[in-house]
Design an enzyme around this catalytic site. Sequence first.
Site: not given
Ligand code: PGA
Length: 250
Positions: A10, A12, A95, A97, A167, A173, A213
């Site tokens: 992803n 982003k 997601h 976000e 998630e 993140g 992560s």
């Molecule tokens: P990350 O993000 O691996 O940077 O924690 C995962 C995601 O939001 O899909």
Amino acid sequence: MARRKIIAGNWKMNMTPSEALALVETLKPLVNNDDVDVVYGVPAIDIVPVVEAVKGTNVKVAAENMYFEEKGAYTGEISPAMLVDAGVSYVILGHSERRGYFYETSEDINKKILKAFEHGLTPIMCCGESLEQREQGITMEWIRQQVKVGFQGVTADQAKTAVIAYEPIWAIGTGKTATADQAEEVCKGIRDCIAEMYDEATADAIRIQYGGSMKASNCKELLAKPDIDGGLIGGASLKAEFGEIVNYNK
Ligand code: PGA
């Protein structure tokens, strides 16, 4: 049943079109693993060049969002037909976000999931709890609700092909990964929820990823769990390390 693992990046809001092409080139020799499905979730503007750049490889492309209307006066939005025509196979929906910063509700996400299926796109529906919800002990209740509303009206045959990404928001993140046991507990809970909504065969077929992560150093332990069928990877998908995750079983 042996479910095929799906390792999805992803990206982003990272990678300009030219940076995207450079990343695809860097990853090309690193992401060959016939045992897994490999997906790059890329920003809308990178879709066309990335689809072209991965032609002839094992990599499929995902959009990071999509609107639920067919076409028309929805300035700034992207339709399912546009994604299909551009060569996209998957679409990441819901997601945290998008839920958090752009106020997407589970009802919106449900409409998008139904539309994605209508157009032959495979949805990767994200769900996950906040730290507060985990501390309150309502993680599973919350996620069951996200799954139930997200999948309203989805048939068993469609659900069998879908992907759900668990998630935990507190792990995205932050460098704080859920332990493999914590991730497995919720992924199994999601599978049980699907079995209740549909049947055992559907629960057996649907693929459930962990995200938050995930990196080369922790992916083996997470992917060894019986209900974790892959990963949705943010930060580590933007570098060569992604190849190590794709080849977690080598
Ligand atoms: P990350 O993000 O691996 O940077 O924690 C995962 C995601 O939001 O899909």
